[in-house]
Design a protein around this motif. Structure first.
Motif, PDB file in Angstrom:
ATOM      1  N   PHE A  53       0.822  -1.223   0.000  1.00  0.00           N
ATOM      2  CA  PHE A  53       0.000   0.000   0.000  1.00  0.00           C
ATOM      3  C   PHE A  53       0.857   1.275   0.000  1.00  0.00           C
ATOM      4  O   PHE A  53       0.330   2.365   0.204  1.00  0.00           O
ATOM      5  N   ILE A  54       2.132   1.118  -0.237  1.00  0.00           N
ATOM      6  CA  ILE A  54       3.049   2.253  -0.075  1.00  0.00           C
ATOM      7  C   ILE A  54       2.695   3.431  -0.976  1.00  0.00           C
ATOM      8  O   ILE A  54       2.865   4.590  -0.596  1.00  0.00           O
ATOM      9  N   GLU A  55       2.155   3.160  -2.162  1.00  0.00           N
ATOM     10  CA  GLU A  55       1.890   4.235  -3.127  1.00  0.00           C
ATOM     11  C   GLU A  55       0.521   4.897  -2.962  1.00  0.00           C
ATOM     12  O   GLU A  55       0.340   6.040  -3.385  1.00  0.00           O
ATOM     13  N   ASP A  56      -0.426   4.186  -2.368  1.00  0.00           N
ATOM     14  CA  ASP A  56      -1.797   4.737  -2.330  1.00  0.00           C
ATOM     15  C   ASP A  56      -2.535   4.419  -1.029  1.00  0.00           C
ATOM     16  O   ASP A  56      -3.762   4.323  -1.017  1.00  0.00           O
ATOM     17  N   ARG A  57      -1.786   4.289   0.048  1.00  0.00           N
ATOM     18  CA  ARG A  57      -2.399   3.897   1.335  1.00  0.00           C
ATOM     19  C   ARG A  57      -3.568   4.800   1.725  1.00  0.00           C
ATOM     20  O   ARG A  57      -4.634   4.333   2.121  1.00  0.00           O
ATOM     21  N   GLU A  58      -3.352   6.107   1.615  1.00  0.00           N
ATOM     22  CA  GLU A  58      -4.389   7.059   2.026  1.00  0.00           C
ATOM     23  C   GLU A  58      -5.672   6.871   1.210  1.00  0.00           C
ATOM     24  O   GLU A  58      -6.774   6.897   1.760  1.00  0.00           O
ATOM     25  N   VAL A  65      -6.647   4.116  -0.324  1.00  0.00           N
ATOM     26  CA  VAL A  65      -7.235   2.818   0.040  1.00  0.00           C
ATOM     27  C   VAL A  65      -8.069   2.956   1.316  1.00  0.00           C
ATOM     28  O   VAL A  65      -9.194   2.443   1.401  1.00  0.00           O
ATOM     29  N   ILE A  66      -7.523   3.660   2.289  1.00  0.00           N
ATOM     30  CA  ILE A  66      -8.222   3.857   3.563  1.00  0.00           C
ATOM     31  C   ILE A  66      -9.474   4.704   3.361  1.00  0.00           C
ATOM     32  O   ILE A  66     -10.553   4.382   3.870  1.00  0.00           O
ATOM     33  N   GLN A  67      -9.347   5.770   2.571  1.00  0.00           N
ATOM     34  CA  GLN A  67     -10.498   6.641   2.297  1.00  0.00           C
ATOM     35  C   GLN A  67     -11.595   5.893   1.540  1.00  0.00           C
ATOM     36  O   GLN A  67     -12.782   6.029   1.834  1.00  0.00           O
ATOM     37  N   ARG A  68     -11.168   5.061   0.577  1.00  0.00           N
ATOM     38  CA  ARG A  68     -12.135   4.295  -0.227  1.00  0.00           C
ATOM     39  C   ARG A  68     -12.926   3.335   0.669  1.00  0.00           C
ATOM     40  O   ARG A  68     -14.143   3.201   0.521  1.00  0.00           O
ATOM     41  N   ALA A  69     -12.246   2.698   1.603  1.00  0.00           N
ATOM     42  CA  ALA A  69     -12.944   1.792   2.528  1.00  0.00           C
ATOM     43  C   ALA A  69     -13.990   2.561   3.327  1.00  0.00           C
ATOM     44  O   ALA A  69     -15.143   2.141   3.422  1.00  0.00           O
ATOM     45  N   PHE A  70     -13.590   3.697   3.861  1.00  0.00           N
ATOM     46  CA  PHE A  70     -14.504   4.502   4.673  1.00  0.00           C
ATOM     47  C   PHE A  70     -15.712   4.950   3.840  1.00  0.00           C
ATOM     48  O   PHE A  70     -16.851   4.859   4.280  1.00  0.00           O
ATOM     49  N   ASP A  71     -15.429   5.410   2.619  1.00  0.00           N
ATOM     50  CA  ASP A  71     -16.503   5.893   1.743  1.00  0.00           C
ATOM     51  C   ASP A  71     -17.486   4.781   1.355  1.00  0.00           C
ATOM     52  O   ASP A  71     -18.644   5.057   1.051  1.00  0.00           O
ATOM     53  N   ARG A  72     -16.998   3.538   1.374  1.00  0.00           N
ATOM     54  CA  ARG A  72     -17.862   2.405   0.987  1.00  0.00           C
ATOM     55  C   ARG A  72     -18.476   1.704   2.202  1.00  0.00           C
ATOM     56  O   ARG A  72     -18.943   0.574   2.092  1.00  0.00           O
ATOM     57  N   GLY A  73     -18.449   2.383   3.336  1.00  0.00           N
ATOM     58  CA  GLY A  73     -19.187   1.870   4.482  1.00  0.00           C
ATOM     59  C   GLY A  73     -18.388   1.121   5.524  1.00  0.00           C
ATOM     60  O   GLY A  73     -18.950   0.634   6.503  1.00  0.00           O
ATOM     61  N   VAL A  74     -17.064   1.000   5.299  1.00  0.00           N
ATOM     62  CA  VAL A  74     -16.234   0.323   6.302  1.00  0.00           C
ATOM     63  C   VAL A  74     -15.830   1.376   7.334  1.00  0.00           C
ATOM     64  O   VAL A  74     -14.874   2.115   7.145  1.00  0.00           O
ATOM     65  N   LYS A  75     -16.599   1.448   8.404  1.00  0.00           N
ATOM     66  CA  LYS A  75     -16.443   2.549   9.356  1.00  0.00           C
ATOM     67  C   LYS A  75     -15.481   2.238  10.503  1.00  0.00           C
ATOM     68  O   LYS A  75     -15.188   3.109  11.317  1.00  0.00           O
TER      69      LYS A  75
END
Length: 265
Positions: free
Chosen positions: A25-30, A32-42
């Protein structure tokens, strides 16, 4: 995220086991985390399993409100753990966002650490978890019998825990549930030929089911073979819903409640 769930005002999923600090995740960690949150992974539980990843897990939990941590010494690193490391681990458990000790356990598939050392380090960390009143997250690979024996002998029932990415039989799952455990499912439950995880996910009590990604590993269908990420936990929930003849929303709600209960979130 399935938008139907938002009509009922419920959009939450919990990824109970992720490695977001992994170098994949070194290139796009932030993102990936934002995408999870936006898709309901709270809520995400990130796992630190040796000194390096414990430190990077602590960095993540300090940075993101909705990321919590479980930290411990992985069986594949058991031979490297010193007494000093153990004392250091104990200190890190005082962090308010560390909610479990793990992943700990036994791995007889790889030959990194002798079985006896793995077992000693496993038992020692269980005893630490009992002193701290924290649940444990178990890694069990090709070691089902010894894992079951040790959790019984060490009296884990009083703190409980999670068998992460469960790969054992239905009989073993029920035995672990008797000992106070939750059974967590990841990508393999979505694989066509994965009869065992499907059987277990179909039969065990609903109040003991958890979902996870183990990202970047164990990617579910339809992305199998690619890098996994926390937003994909919904595919695990969808498959379990299908197996149980339930709706996605029901499984999302049940697994979220279960995760909150064991991690005291």
């Amino acid at each position: 995220m399935d938008h139907k769930s938002s009509k009922r005002g419920f959009t939450m999923l919990i990824d109970t086991h992720a490695h977001l600090d992994d170098e994949k995740f070194i290139e796009d960690r932030e993102e990936v985390i934002q995408r999870a949150f936006d898709r309901g992974v709270k809520t995400i539980i990130n796992i630190g399993y040796n000194k390096e990843t414990i430190l990077s897990t602590l960095e993540l939990v300090n940075r993101y409100d909705f990321i919590y941590g479980a930290i411990g010494w992985h069986p594949n690193n058991a031979h490297e753990m010193t007494d000093q490391d153990f004392l250091w681990l104990e200190e890190q458990l005082n962090h308010p966002k560390i909610v479990a000790i793990g992943e700990i356990g036994l791995d007889y598939y790889w030959d990194f650490a002798p079985k006896e050392i793995q077992q000693q380090v496993f038992r020692r960390q269980i005893q630490l978890a009992k002193r701290k009143g924290l649940p444990i997250v178990i890694h069990d690979r090709d070691a089902h019998q010894d894992v079951c024996q040790i959790i019984k002998e060490e009296g884990v029932k009083e703190i409980g825990g999670i068998i992460h990415s469960f790969s054992g039989s239905l009989e073993m799952a029920m035995e672990c549930i008797e000992q106070g455990f939750y059974i967590s499912f990841s990508g393999p439950v979505t694989f066509k030929n994965a009869k065992r995880p499907k059987e277990v996910a179909s039969e065990i009590p609903l109040e003991r089911i958890l979902i996870e990604t183990d990202s970047p590993y164990l990617t579910p269908e339809p992305y199998r073979g690619k890098r996994n990420e926390s937003s994909y936990v919904k595919f695990v929930a969808e498959k379990i819903a299908e197996l149980r003849g339930m709706t996605f929303e029901q499984i999302a709600e049940i697994t979220t409640e279960n995760a909150r209960r064991i991690f005291r979130l």
